[in-house]
Every structure is written in structure tokens, then in C-alpha cells.
Design a protein around this motif. Structure first.
Motif, PDB file in Angstrom:
ATOM      1  N   GLU A 163       8.117 -29.383 -26.401  1.00  0.00           N
ATOM      2  CA  GLU A 163       8.749 -28.098 -26.104  1.00  0.00           C
ATOM      3  C   GLU A 163      10.210 -28.255 -25.680  1.00  0.00           C
ATOM      4  O   GLU A 163      11.017 -27.356 -25.875  1.00  0.00           O
ATOM      5  N   PHE A 164      10.535 -29.399 -25.109  1.00  0.00           N
ATOM      6  CA  PHE A 164      11.921 -29.609 -24.671  1.00  0.00           C
ATOM      7  C   PHE A 164      12.873 -29.551 -25.857  1.00  0.00           C
ATOM      8  O   PHE A 164      13.937 -28.948 -25.778  1.00  0.00           O
ATOM      9  N   HIS A 165      12.461 -30.175 -26.966  1.00  0.00           N
ATOM     10  CA  HIS A 165      13.333 -30.197 -28.145  1.00  0.00           C
ATOM     11  C   HIS A 165      13.485 -28.803 -28.741  1.00  0.00           C
ATOM     12  O   HIS A 165      14.566 -28.411 -29.187  1.00  0.00           O
ATOM     13  N   VAL A 166      12.412 -28.007 -28.709  1.00  0.00           N
ATOM     14  CA  VAL A 166      12.481 -26.622 -29.188  1.00  0.00           C
ATOM     15  C   VAL A 166      13.467 -25.847 -28.313  1.00  0.00           C
ATOM     16  O   VAL A 166      14.335 -25.120 -28.803  1.00  0.00           O
ATOM     17  N   TYR A 167      13.329 -26.030 -27.006  1.00  0.00           N
ATOM     18  CA  TYR A 167      14.223 -25.350 -26.068  1.00  0.00           C
ATOM     19  C   TYR A 167      15.676 -25.779 -26.286  1.00  0.00           C
ATOM     20  O   TYR A 167      16.593 -24.958 -26.276  1.00  0.00           O
TER      21      TYR A 167
END
Length: 191
Positions: free
Chosen positions: A78-82
């Protein structure tokens, strides 16, 4: 079989005439060569490149499937999506700021252009008025034949007066530079 093979054989293409290799020495010569190549076949259409559109951010999606929640337990992916969403949002904000700055500068330029145009028109009108007044005043003050002869006589009198003034000046200059003054004597005598 032989007849079908002979019918599928194409006629040989006409060979192009060999062209000498010309290396342009400067930009003008390069442009001349390009024009010559274009003018060899004037019926052929010339490709004119269109203006490249400026970069614009991708419009936001109408339906967002991956809604980021505030609950704990987000996975490591999710960090990369964010991060990508944040980068895209910053790009969009930078683009909007740049467009606002560009519009502001365009408005200032148009305003300055209008102001310069008005100033130029005012100057032109002022000069036009001055020329017309000068033209009109010339015809109003234009001397008649009798006053022309009077003016000629006045000019002669002025030149005579000028000669007399020059003579007086010359005498004064001689007096100032007399040898008596060289030795510091005011009365004009010797030592």
C-alpha cells in the motif's frame, strides 16, 4: 505451373539515377538541398508537423476502486500505491500553479501591450496636431512680397551689426593679449 509462375513475376522497377553525395557545409546549404529535394516532385504533399500539445495531468478517475482507509493493518504494498498517488497529486498541483502563472503573465503582457499602444497613439496624435499647427501657422504667417523685401533688408542690417560686434571683440582680445600684460604691468608700460 510455369504459366502461374510467369504471371506472378513482377516487372523490374526502374532504377533510380545515382545521385552524388553532397555534404552541406553550412545551414544555408543544407536548407538549399532540402528545397531542391522538395521541388523535384512538386505534386508530392509535404508533411507539416503539428504543434505538440503541452503536457497535462491525467484527469481523475470517475470511480475510485482502491479507497485508502484509515484503519490499521495496511499491507507493505500500500505504501507504493500511496506514493504514486501522492506524486500524481503533486504533479497536478504544480501544473495548476504553472498554468495560473502563465495566465497571469499573459494578462500582464496584454495589458502592457495595450498601454504601449495607447501611449504610441497619444504621441502620434500629439505630433500630428503639432504638424498641422505648424503647417497652418506657416500659411498664416507667410510674408507678402513687400514684407519679404523688408526681411531681406533686416537680414543685411543684422549682418552689418554682426561684423561690427566681431570687430569690437577682436580689439578687446588684442588688448587682453598685448605684450604689456605678459609682464604683469597693468598700465601697459615696460619693466
Amino acid at each position: 505451373m510455369a504459366s502461374s509462375a510467369s504471371s506472378s513475376v513482377r516487372a523490374p522497377r526502374p532504377k533510380k539515377e545515382p545521385q552524388p553525395l553532397v555534404i552541406p557545409k553550412n545551414a544555408a546549404e543544407e536548407q538549399r538541398l532540402k528545397l531542391e529535394r522538395l521541388m523535384k516532385n512538386p505534386d508530392k504533399t509535404v508533411p507539416i508537423p503539428e504543434k505538440i500539445n503541452e503536457w497535462a495531468p491525467r484527469p481523475p478517475p470517475e470511480f475510485v476502486r482502491d479507497v485508502m482507509g484509515s484503519s490499521a493493518g495496511a499491507g507493505s504494498g500500500e505504501f507504493h500505491v500511496y506514493r504514486h498517488l501522492r506524486r500524481r497529486e503533486y504533479q497536478r498541483q504544480d501544473f495548476m500553479d504553472a498554468m495560473a502563472e502563465k495566465q497571469k503573465m499573459d494578462a500582464e503582457f496584454q495589458e502592457r501591450l495595450q498601454r504601449n499602444k495607447m501611449t504610441a497613439e497619444e504621441q502620434t496624435a500629439k505630433r500630428r496636431k503639432k504638424r498641422s499647427l505648424k503647417r497652418r501657422s506657416y500659411w498664416l504667417r507667410r510674408p507678402s512680397r513687400s514684407s519679404r523685401s523688408q526681411r531681406k533688408a533686416l537680414t543685411i542690417l543684422k549682418s552689418i551689426h554682426l561684423v561690427a560686434v566681431k570687430k569690437r571683440w577682436w580689439k578687446r582680445k588684442k588688448r587682453r593679449t598685448s605684450p604689456a600684460l605678459w609682464w604683469g604691468d597693468d598700465d601697459g608700460g615696460g619693466q
